[in-house]
Design a protein around this motif. Structure first.
Motif, short mmCIF file in Angstrom:
data_model
loop_
_atom_site.label_atom_id
_atom_site.label_comp_id
_atom_site.label_asym_id
_atom_site.label_seq_id
_atom_site.Cartn_x
_atom_site.Cartn_y
_atom_site.Cartn_z
N ASP A 49 38.84 40.82 37.33
CA ASP A 49 37.81 41.46 38.99
C ASP A 49 36.95 40.84 38.98
O ASP A 49 36.86 40.56 40.02
N ALA A 73 39.14 38.19 43.56
CA ALA A 73 38.32 38.51 42.38
C ALA A 73 37.27 38.68 43.40
O ALA A 73 36.39 37.72 43.88
N TYR A 117 33.85 47.74 43.56
CA TYR A 117 35.35 48.19 43.04
C TYR A 117 36.02 49.33 43.15
O TYR A 117 36.69 48.91 43.10
#
Length: 235
Positions: A49, A73, A117
């Motif tokens: 990530d 990412a 995120y």
């Protein structure tokens, strides 16, 4: 948990990142690499990530490496040279860290990554109440409720915010409108009233003589936007 790797040709720098990540409970630093080829091979099999990437490396720069990875990412660039930060930021980096950086500064960058995120992985049926804007080489999280109005300045936007200094970002009116449409609903929407102005509907205090009063400032209603405005606010 945010899966991450770190890439830096200097082992001491990798040790610092490893030690800092061990103190942050929402980042899982899976591996560190000093060679770009090994890092790329790993990413082809194990997507992550977040990347911590040194910009200035001998065989391939961190920027070139980021452009070559096989999946999307988040990235936090690290560099000992401030002049590299601009190019890294143009690649939509979450943040950049100028070496040597402290744990507090590292945690600040990590928190930005965490917020972004969560934003990316929010349930689609839930409308976010904020937007992310890149300015001043960082990612700003701006609450929609705090936006007074948005002003267009050629290729830049000036976002006026309640109880805070304006945020100036390189972005078009069309792009910011698309961002706002992702968060827009029937009660807290935004409307473009002029080629150079977007205002929150809830912030409109008065309408008079082809102007709207927002945050005590008179903003003109452009001829090209008047018809649409009249549909929303028939006078």
């Amino acid at each position: 948990m945010i899966r991450a790797i770190a890439l830096d040709d200097e082992p001491p720098a990798l040790r610092v990142i490893t030690r800092f990540c061990e103190q942050i409970d929402f980042i899982d630093l899976q591996k560190t690499f000093s060679r770009t080829d090994q890092a790329l091979t790993y990413l082809e099999q194990f997507p992550v990530d977040l990347l911590f990437l040194d910009i200035n490396m001998p065989s391939m720069s961190g920027i070139e490496f980021y452009k070559s990875i096989p999946h999307q990412a988040m990235v936090i660039f690290t560099t000992a040279h401030a002049e590299h930060a601009v190019e890294g930021f143009n690649l939509n980096a979450v943040d950049y860290l100028l070496k040597p950086f402290t744990f507090d500064r590292f945690l600040q960058a990590a928190n930005r990554a965490s917020d972004y995120y969560q934003f990316l992985h929010a349930p689609t049926q839930i409308k976010p109440t904020y937007v992310y804007i890149r300015a001043d080489y960082r990612l700003y999280k701006i609450s929609l409720a705090d936006i007074l109005f948005i002003e267009g300045l050629d290729d830049y936007l000036k976002i006026h915010i309640q109880n805070s200094r304006p945020v100036v970002t390189r972005m078009t009116m069309k792009t910011i409108l698309q961002k706002l449409e992702e968060t827009d609903d029937k009660t807290e929407g935004f409307i473009r009233v002029h080629r150079s102005y977007i205002v929150p509907i809830s912030r409109i205090e008065a309408i008079k003589n082809k102007t709207v009063l927002v945050a005590g400032q008179e903003i003109p209603i452009g001829a090209s936007y008047d018809a649409d405005f009249q549909k929303r606010f028939p006078i």
